[in-house]
Write a protein that holds these residues in place. Structure first.
Motif, PDB file in Angstrom:
ATOM      1  N   LYS A  34       6.150  -6.364  10.397  1.00 61.68           N
ATOM      2  CA  LYS A  34       5.276  -5.393   9.983  1.00 61.68           C
ATOM      3  C   LYS A  34       4.273  -5.459   9.427  1.00 61.68           C
ATOM      4  O   LYS A  34       3.465  -4.916   7.725  1.00 61.68           O
ATOM      5  N   VAL A  35       3.714  -7.120   9.595  1.00 60.64           N
ATOM      6  CA  VAL A  35       2.474  -7.566   9.105  1.00 60.64           C
ATOM      7  C   VAL A  35       1.081  -7.639   9.941  1.00 60.64           C
ATOM      8  O   VAL A  35       1.313  -8.702  10.814  1.00 60.64           O
ATOM      9  N   TYR A  41      -4.337  -9.308   4.574  1.00 59.89           N
ATOM     10  CA  TYR A  41      -3.860  -9.123   5.517  1.00 59.89           C
ATOM     11  C   TYR A  41      -3.472  -6.857   5.215  1.00 59.89           C
ATOM     12  O   TYR A  41      -3.651  -6.263   4.351  1.00 59.89           O
ATOM     13  N   TRP A  42      -2.048  -6.391   5.425  1.00 59.67           N
ATOM     14  CA  TRP A  42      -2.198  -4.958   6.005  1.00 59.67           C
ATOM     15  C   TRP A  42       0.069  -5.650   6.384  1.00 59.67           C
ATOM     16  O   TRP A  42       0.042  -6.101   6.905  1.00 59.67           O
ATOM     17  N   THR A  43       0.220  -4.595   5.447  1.00 64.55           N
ATOM     18  CA  THR A  43       1.449  -4.483   5.547  1.00 64.55           C
ATOM     19  C   THR A  43       2.444  -3.280   5.179  1.00 64.55           C
ATOM     20  O   THR A  43       1.978  -2.552   4.133  1.00 64.55           O
ATOM     21  N   GLU A  44       3.187  -3.115   5.717  1.00 65.27           N
ATOM     22  CA  GLU A  44       3.748  -2.023   6.170  1.00 65.27           C
ATOM     23  C   GLU A  44       4.582  -1.720   5.183  1.00 65.27           C
ATOM     24  O   GLU A  44       5.625  -2.327   4.613  1.00 65.27           O
ATOM     25  N   GLY A  45       4.489  -0.130   4.723  1.00 65.51           N
ATOM     26  CA  GLY A  45       4.791  -0.060   3.491  1.00 65.51           C
ATOM     27  C   GLY A  45       4.650  -0.182   2.312  1.00 65.51           C
ATOM     28  O   GLY A  45       4.626   0.021   1.169  1.00 65.51           O
ATOM     29  N   THR A  72      -3.989   0.315  -1.476  1.00 65.19           N
ATOM     30  CA  THR A  72      -3.561   1.288  -0.785  1.00 65.19           C
ATOM     31  C   THR A  72      -4.715   1.091   0.793  1.00 65.19           C
ATOM     32  O   THR A  72      -5.203   1.836   0.950  1.00 65.19           O
ATOM     33  N   GLY A 110       0.801  -1.980   1.986  1.00 63.44           N
ATOM     34  CA  GLY A 110      -0.580  -1.958   1.999  1.00 63.44           C
ATOM     35  C   GLY A 110      -1.471  -3.795   2.326  1.00 63.44           C
ATOM     36  O   GLY A 110      -1.291  -4.512   3.088  1.00 63.44           O
ATOM     37  N   HIS A 149      -0.880  -5.494  -3.787  1.00 62.18           N
ATOM     38  CA  HIS A 149      -0.750  -4.811  -2.918  1.00 62.18           C
ATOM     39  C   HIS A 149      -2.093  -3.727  -3.347  1.00 62.18           C
ATOM     40  O   HIS A 149      -1.597  -3.211  -4.616  1.00 62.18           O
TER      41      HIS A 149
END
Length: 221
Positions: free
Chosen positions: A81-82, A97-101, A116, A103, A114
């Protein structure tokens, strides 16, 4: 590398300082070199790390019951998820970085903030110039002729880019994830800007990148 300066892309995130990653990476490279001694590239990738994670998880299963039970593990070497977002600078790159759930974030530690919007990464990915300079915002706004957008006509991964020509009407259509993202960005940032897709086939990506650098094509998908 000189042609790649400033390119924004994404790569699989690996926590390279973890003990699990270091141990597997060392064993993987040694084993890979024995099988493919003439192959120079032996870096650990997604297609080697995911099966390793899967097998490690299966090894924790308790098959003594009627229904197998798996332990919850937190040491997977390839977090699903990263995604690491990179900007090529010199011979290396800056990353966020972007992390699911959650941002976008500058780091992945416990104190990471984090958001959006990717704008939170402006100081990380764009060190040389501001996030939106006046020139960047209007560099294409004054163009009277449509922008030429080079699209590789023989993409290996059809999920990202597809170029199909109807043999009856000779009309070419463009689709795929990269096409959709580009169109969404243009709709938000340059709604009034006209552009035409130009299929690019039969040559290498290096050739296409060089044409972007020379100004013959303005974007690549």
């Amino acid at each position: 590398m000189s042609l790649m300066q400033g390119i924004i892309g994404m790569k699989t995130y690996f926590q390279e300082n973890s003990i699990e990653f270091q141990n597997f990476s060392k064993r993987f490279r040694s084993h890979y070199k024995n099988i493919y001694p003439d192959e120079e590239y032996n870096e650990l990738g997604m297609f080697s790390s995911q099966p390793y994670d899967a097998i490690q998880i299966i090894s924790t299963a308790d098959f003594s019951r009627s229904r197998a039970e798996f332990q919850c593990v937190n040491w997977k070497i390839a977090p699903a998820k990263v995604v690491e977002i990179i900007n090529v600078v010199g011979k290396s790159y800056q990353s966020g970085y972007w992390t699911e759930g959650l941002g976008f974030s500058e780091t992945l530690d416990d104190e990471a903030i984090h958001h959006t919007s990717i704008e939170i990464l402006k100081e990380v990915l764009w060190l040389v110039q501001p996030w939106h300079t006046e020139r960047q915002r209007h560099i294409l706004a004054g163009r009277s002729e449509p922008v030429r957008v080079g699209v590789h006509a023989h993409s290996i991964f059809k999920q990202f880019v597809t170029v199909d020509t109807d043999i009856r009407t000779n009309v070419t259509s463009y689709g795929g994830f990269s096409i959709k993202v580009f169109e969404e960005v243009m709709e938000i940032e340059n709604k009034d800007l006209k552009y035409n897709y130009i299929p690019f086939g039969g040559q290498t990506y290096d050739k296409l990148v060089s044409e972007i650098y020379s100004g013959e094509r303005f974007f690549k998908l």
